[in-house]
Every structure is written in structure tokens, then in C-alpha cells.
Design an enzyme around this catalytic site. Sequence first.
Site, PDB file in Angstrom:
ATOM      1  N   LYS A  47       0.857  -1.183   0.000  1.00 33.30           N
ATOM      2  CA  LYS A  47       0.000   0.000   0.000  1.00 33.30           C
ATOM      3  C   LYS A  47       0.897   1.239   0.000  1.00 33.30           C
ATOM      4  O   LYS A  47       1.476   1.611   1.011  1.00 33.30           O
ATOM      5  CB  LYS A  47      -0.913   0.063   1.228  1.00 33.30           C
ATOM      6  CG  LYS A  47      -1.994   1.132   1.049  1.00 33.30           C
ATOM      7  CD  LYS A  47      -2.349   1.915   2.310  1.00 33.30           C
ATOM      8  CE  LYS A  47      -1.574   3.141   2.615  1.00 33.30           C
ATOM      9  NZ  LYS A  47      -1.620   4.269   1.696  1.00 33.30           N
TER      10      LYS A  47
ATOM     11  N   GLU B 255       9.880   1.152  10.398  1.00 30.99           N
ATOM     12  CA  GLU B 255      10.937   2.123  10.066  1.00 30.99           C
ATOM     13  C   GLU B 255      10.291   3.492  10.217  1.00 30.99           C
ATOM     14  O   GLU B 255       9.547   3.942   9.347  1.00 30.99           O
ATOM     15  CB  GLU B 255      11.422   1.922   8.628  1.00 30.99           C
ATOM     16  CG  GLU B 255      12.122   0.600   8.369  1.00 30.99           C
ATOM     17  CD  GLU B 255      13.493   0.507   9.012  1.00 30.99           C
ATOM     18  OE1 GLU B 255      14.040   1.554   9.430  1.00 30.99           O
ATOM     19  OE2 GLU B 255      14.007  -0.615   9.129  1.00 30.99           O
TER      20      GLU B 255
ATOM     21  N   CYS C  18      13.969  10.544   6.331  1.00 32.13           N
ATOM     22  CA  CYS C  18      13.913  10.155   7.745  1.00 32.13           C
ATOM     23  C   CYS C  18      15.277  10.272   8.405  1.00 32.13           C
ATOM     24  O   CYS C  18      15.378  10.464   9.604  1.00 32.13           O
ATOM     25  CB  CYS C  18      13.389   8.734   7.864  1.00 32.13           C
ATOM     26  SG  CYS C  18      14.315   7.598   6.830  1.00 32.13           S
TER      27      CYS C  18
ATOM     28  N   GLU D 214      10.612  16.343  14.259  1.00 31.94           N
ATOM     29  CA  GLU D 214      11.222  16.069  12.964  1.00 31.94           C
ATOM     30  C   GLU D 214      10.689  17.124  11.991  1.00 31.94           C
ATOM     31  O   GLU D 214       9.487  17.188  11.740  1.00 31.94           O
ATOM     32  CB  GLU D 214      10.795  14.658  12.538  1.00 31.94           C
ATOM     33  CG  GLU D 214      11.433  14.175  11.275  1.00 31.94           C
ATOM     34  CD  GLU D 214      10.881  12.799  10.860  1.00 31.94           C
ATOM     35  OE1 GLU D 214       9.717  12.488  11.187  1.00 31.94           O
ATOM     36  OE2 GLU D 214      11.613  12.055  10.189  1.00 31.94           O
TER      37      GLU D 214
HETATM   38  P1  NAP Z   1       2.725   8.585   7.371  1.00 36.19           P
HETATM   39  O1  NAP Z   1       1.704   9.628   7.413  1.00 36.19           O
HETATM   40  O2  NAP Z   1       2.938   7.774   8.584  1.00 36.19           O
HETATM   41  O3  NAP Z   1       2.353   7.658   6.117  1.00 36.19           O
HETATM   42  C1  NAP Z   1       3.100   6.522   5.752  1.00 36.19           C
HETATM   43  C2  NAP Z   1       2.173   5.523   5.095  1.00 36.19           C
HETATM   44  O4  NAP Z   1       1.198   5.107   6.042  1.00 36.19           O
HETATM   45  C3  NAP Z   1       1.389   6.082   3.909  1.00 36.19           C
HETATM   46  O5  NAP Z   1       1.183   5.054   2.987  1.00 36.19           O
HETATM   47  C4  NAP Z   1       0.079   6.480   4.561  1.00 36.19           C
HETATM   48  O6  NAP Z   1      -0.996   6.563   3.664  1.00 36.19           O
HETATM   49  C5  NAP Z   1      -0.109   5.338   5.526  1.00 36.19           C
HETATM   50  N1  NAP Z   1      -0.997   5.636   6.646  1.00 36.19           N
HETATM   51  C6  NAP Z   1      -1.343   6.829   7.165  1.00 36.19           C
HETATM   52  N2  NAP Z   1      -2.183   6.653   8.215  1.00 36.19           N
HETATM   53  C7  NAP Z   1      -2.343   5.307   8.355  1.00 36.19           C
HETATM   54  C8  NAP Z   1      -3.063   4.491   9.269  1.00 36.19           C
HETATM   55  N3  NAP Z   1      -3.798   4.996  10.267  1.00 36.19           N
HETATM   56  N4  NAP Z   1      -3.009   3.154   9.111  1.00 36.19           N
HETATM   57  C9  NAP Z   1      -2.278   2.609   8.118  1.00 36.19           C
HETATM   58  N5  NAP Z   1      -1.567   3.328   7.227  1.00 36.19           N
HETATM   59  C10 NAP Z   1      -1.592   4.664   7.357  1.00 36.19           C
HETATM   60  O7  NAP Z   1       4.161   9.156   7.029  1.00 36.19           O
HETATM   61  P2  NAP Z   1       4.532  10.092   5.805  1.00 36.19           P
HETATM   62  O8  NAP Z   1       4.169  11.474   6.139  1.00 36.19           O
HETATM   63  O9  NAP Z   1       3.998   9.517   4.558  1.00 36.19           O
HETATM   64  O10 NAP Z   1       6.124   9.905   5.762  1.00 36.19           O
HETATM   65  C11 NAP Z   1       6.955  10.653   6.515  1.00 36.19           C
HETATM   66  C12 NAP Z   1       7.431   9.904   7.738  1.00 36.19           C
HETATM   67  O11 NAP Z   1       8.027   8.669   7.362  1.00 36.19           O
HETATM   68  C13 NAP Z   1       8.501  10.661   8.465  1.00 36.19           C
HETATM   69  O12 NAP Z   1       8.274  10.616   9.847  1.00 36.19           O
HETATM   70  C14 NAP Z   1       9.774   9.898   8.129  1.00 36.19           C
HETATM   71  O13 NAP Z   1      10.800  10.045   9.074  1.00 36.19           O
HETATM   72  C15 NAP Z   1       9.261   8.514   8.027  1.00 36.19           C
HETATM   73  N6  NAP Z   1      10.165   7.698   7.214  1.00 36.19           N
HETATM   74  C16 NAP Z   1      10.927   6.771   7.842  1.00 36.19           C
HETATM   75  C17 NAP Z   1      11.820   6.016   7.115  1.00 36.19           C
HETATM   76  C18 NAP Z   1      12.659   4.966   7.789  1.00 36.19           C
HETATM   77  O14 NAP Z   1      13.219   4.139   7.076  1.00 36.19           O
HETATM   78  N7  NAP Z   1      12.776   4.958   9.104  1.00 36.19           N
HETATM   79  C19 NAP Z   1      11.943   6.198   5.736  1.00 36.19           C
HETATM   80  C20 NAP Z   1      11.155   7.161   5.115  1.00 36.19           C
HETATM   81  C21 NAP Z   1      10.258   7.905   5.884  1.00 36.19           C
HETATM   82  P3  NAP Z   1      -1.445   8.012   3.082  1.00 36.19           P
HETATM   83  O15 NAP Z   1      -0.332   8.491   2.259  1.00 36.19           O
HETATM   84  O16 NAP Z   1      -2.649   7.713   2.287  1.00 36.19           O
HETATM   85  O17 NAP Z   1      -1.694   8.881   4.266  1.00 36.19           O
END
Ligand code: NAP
Length: 507
Positions: free
Chosen positions: A199, A277, A311, A409
Site C-alpha cells: 500500500k 521504520e 527520515c 522532525e
Molecule cells: P505517514 O503519514 O505515517 O504515512 C506513511 C504511510 O502510512 C502512507 O502510505 C500512509 O498513507 C499510511 N498511513 C497513514 N495513516 C495510516 C493508518 N492509520 N493506518 C495505516 N496506514 C496509514 O508518514 P509520511 O508522512 O507519509 O512519511 C513521513 C514519515 O516517514 C517521516 O516521519 C519519516 O521520518 C518517516 N520515514 C521513515 C523512514 C525509515 O526508514 N525509518 C523512511 C522514510 C520515511 P497516506 O499516504 O494515504 O496517508
Amino acid sequence: MSVYKLNVFTCRAVWKCKAFSSRNMHLLQDKAFVNGRWIAAASNNTFQVTNPADGCVIGVVPDMNTADVQQAIGAAKSAFDSWQNTTAKERGKILRKWFDLMEQNGDELAKIMTAESGKPITESKGEVVYGNSFIDLYAEEARRINGEIIQSPMPSKKILIERQPIGVAALITPWNFPHAMITRKAGAALAAGCTVVVKPAEDTPLTALALAKLAEEAGVPQGVFNVITCDRQNASDVGNLLCTSDDVAGVSFTGSTAVGKILYKQCAQGIKRLGLELGGNAPLVVFDSANLAVAVNGTMASKFRNCGQTCVSANRLLIQSKIYDTYVDELSKAIKGLKQGRGDEAGVTAGPLINKAQFDKVSALVKDALDKGAKAVVGGKPAPQLGDLFYEPTMLVNVTSDMRVYNEEVFGPIATVLKFETEEEGIKIANSTNSGLAGYFFSEDVNQIFRVARKMEVGMVGVNEGLISCAEAAFGGIKESGLGREGSHHGIEEYTYYKYVCVGNLN
Ligand code: NAP
């Protein structure tokens, strides 16, 4: 199916869109990929994908709900029956084919990625190389997923430990690395013999579907690699189903810590295998002993890549007092050298932020810091002349611990600089966070290098280096930054379990 099959209105919008001037983009899809077929949502609902550089519609994809996702889980479950029994050599061969096609189609993948994520085309090309490298690595690793024969304490018994694939893996990925965050998970899962339901994020489904197209061309069997798309409204229901379905054996999530915590709770119900992650708050420490040019280059690479939306991006720059003034001068010059613009324009090194929520968050964090006494040495405001989602690359000094930029962050092009006096103080500030993904420091003192590397409370340390990711290394965090590791042979652990087989009554 290509964008030719979009409705007339969208089609016009897509062809007006500067991002896709070429009609030869066979990887652009407008359907989800389930059980080897390109399908719409049962409801026929769709959502638009836009280019953050100009708001232009670049595609329309199915807005799937839990009923659609149930279908994808079912397909992955059936496919697991046969995929788990293929030989590692066979799986490796298919992964290798997928990798070759990714390499051959790298330019198109990069174009799609830049259009939907806004990142500069050179960075998208870099991500294609990086993302592909996981499939390359796991095509080889498949053959090295070995068990053990252990010395038995009893002559009549043989002790064998086998490794088996866990089953269906749900992979939930973010928008900031639309390619690599999928291949880092899927490469390991498929190599292990698992089948997957991916997804992708609402903002970047097109790269995920392009990867599915190449998986289809590579001969990945039906149901082994599925991609479902949905908008943000459906994400929590879909996520909940993926975490609670009895037919899903494990979930691997990359995204924010807040969502990671929700999924952790949901997975507890079925004691599911879980890889997380999550977000970081990376310190980047420059000691007086550092090589200044190396430190500034490393800061630019870590802080401003993907417009600060990574991240592992340096979130707090901690600079020792003797080197502080020269570092600030040199870093200001380097930041002023960035070229902002749309990612498909030549020479651009800083694109837009991904969406309005991210833009608003970055704007609010900078405002909070300025209101509390920080000073913007460079930038400090939006760049509306370039587009609605552009924010100037910024450097803030006089940052203090009561500011949001210190604690959260930022995920944007904002360098926040703090001064410290002693090594002990620098390490204390670096570790004063609940996150523990990456940390960086710059030093030419060998004793200090080993001392500080050990003391940093993070899963990954860059020493005199701002770019640390590669397929061969184990990627992941501690504290609230996550569970488990991706990449390297350790990445396979997430998708296998150990089975102890005792063969008894031997003569
Ligand atoms: P996010 O809002 O947590 O979204 C990540 C994924 O989860 C998207 O596919 C999102 O879908 C989905 N999602 C959102 N709410 C959900 C829920 N309640 N249940 C299941 N899935 C859900 O994060 P983001 O804003 O896309 O990404 C930024 C974050 O990712 C930052 O905090 C960054 O540090 C972290 N990140 C970490 C790594 C690592 O390897 N540690 C790598 C890259 C990014 P939608 O897009 O439809 O909301």
C-alpha cells in the site's frame, strides 16, 4: 493500461502537464495490480495524483476500500501456497529479471517519481539506482537463506533449524522514497518466499504501480506482488485490515512514528510479525577537530537531499564553539548555492514540499522558532513565486530547546544550528530525544571517532559522512524510530521464522 484510458478531462490535464510531455511512458498506470491483473476499485472510485511543483494532475488511480484489499490479501494468500515452494534459485532468477527491467526503464521510473514527489530528477535517478540495488542484492541473498544443524546433546536425536517464509506480508510505504521504500521491503520478502500486498502513500502511487508493471513483465507469478491504492481517507481502514487480517502474517511499515504506534497496537491483536521504520530527529555534530569542508558537504547531503524530507535527514546541527562561526559562514554559502525549482528543470537541487500539510507544518515550525528568538541567517519564508508548496532553504541560528524545531522532525529544508562547548555536552544534546534513527558527527580525532560512535543513541551513525544508506547495510532505528532492520542479509529476518525440527530415535 496507460493514461490514454483516463477520462477526457483528466487526460487533457495530464497532457497539459509539463511533467509528461512524452507519450511513450508505458509504465504509467491508472489501475491497481491484484492477482496479476490491472483492476479498478469495486466502487469505481478514484483519486487524482498531482505534481507538487505545480498542482497539475498527472494521473488518476483507484481509491480502494477494505473489500478491495481483502481481495488482494486473498490473492497473496493463494499465491503463497506455490511461491513458498519455489526454489531460492528460481526466486532469485525472477528478482534478477525484475532488477534488469528496472535498470532498463530507469529514466522513465525517475520521470514518474519526479512528477509525483517533486524531487529533482538527478535525485530521482539516484533513487532508482538505490531502489533497484535492493532487488539486485536480494536476488543473490535468496540462495543464502540457510538453516543450521546443531550439535545434539543426545546421540539418538538430530537437531535441525530451518528457515521458512512467514506468509503474506503487508507493506505500507511513504511518499518520500516512492521506489526504494517498496523494493527494500519487497526484495527481502519475495526472496524469502513470502507474497506481498503493497500500500503506497496517497501522494506517490504511480511509482509503485510502475514497479508492478515491471514485476508483471519480469514474470513474477500472479498474486505474488500486489499493489493496492487508496486515498488518505481510506488509509486507516485499509491499514487496520492489513494489521488484523488472519491471512496476513506480518506487516512492514515505513512512515511516521505516530502511525507506527497505531499499527503496533493493531498488530498486537494477532501477535503479528512487525517491522517499523519510523521517524527520526537526527543530530549532526561538528567537533572542533572536524575538517570543515567535509562537514559542510556532509551537512548539505544529509540536510537538503529531497528538500529535507528524509527520515535520516540531519534535524539538529550541533556545532562546537571554536568551529561554529566559520561553519555557519560556509554552510550559509552552500545553502545559497542551492537552486530551487521544479524537479524536471535542469540544475534544480531543491524541489517543493510534498503537500499542503507538510508545507504548513514547516512554515509553522519556522514561525515558532522565529517568535521564540531564533534568527534566519538564510531563507526563513515561503517562495510563492515558484509555486504554492515551495519553501526557501533556510538556516536558523540561536535555536533553543523550547522550540518545536529542536524537538520535532522538521521534514523540510530547514537547518537548525546550536552551539555547544564540550564533547560531553554535544553528546548529551544529541541523545536528548526519543528518536534514534540516524546520527552524524564530524571529527578527525581517531579516539573521538570511536568514543562518540559508541555513545550515540541511534541505529546508524555517519562518521565524516552525510550519506549512509546502501542496500548492503542494515538500516533501522532504536527508541521510537522503529523495530527491526531493512537491507543487508538482516533484512530477510523480518520475513522468515526459524523452525526447529527434531529427528529422534536414530540408531
Ligand atoms: P505517514 O503519514 O505515517 O504515512 C506513511 C504511510 O502510512 C502512507 O502510505 C500512509 O498513507 C499510511 N498511513 C497513514 N495513516 C495510516 C493508518 N492509520 N493506518 C495505516 N496506514 C496509514 O508518514 P509520511 O508522512 O507519509 O512519511 C513521513 C514519515 O516517514 C517521516 O516521519 C519519516 O521520518 C518517516 N520515514 C521513515 C523512514 C525509515 O526508514 N525509518 C523512511 C522514510 C520515511 P497516506 O499516504 O494515504 O496517508
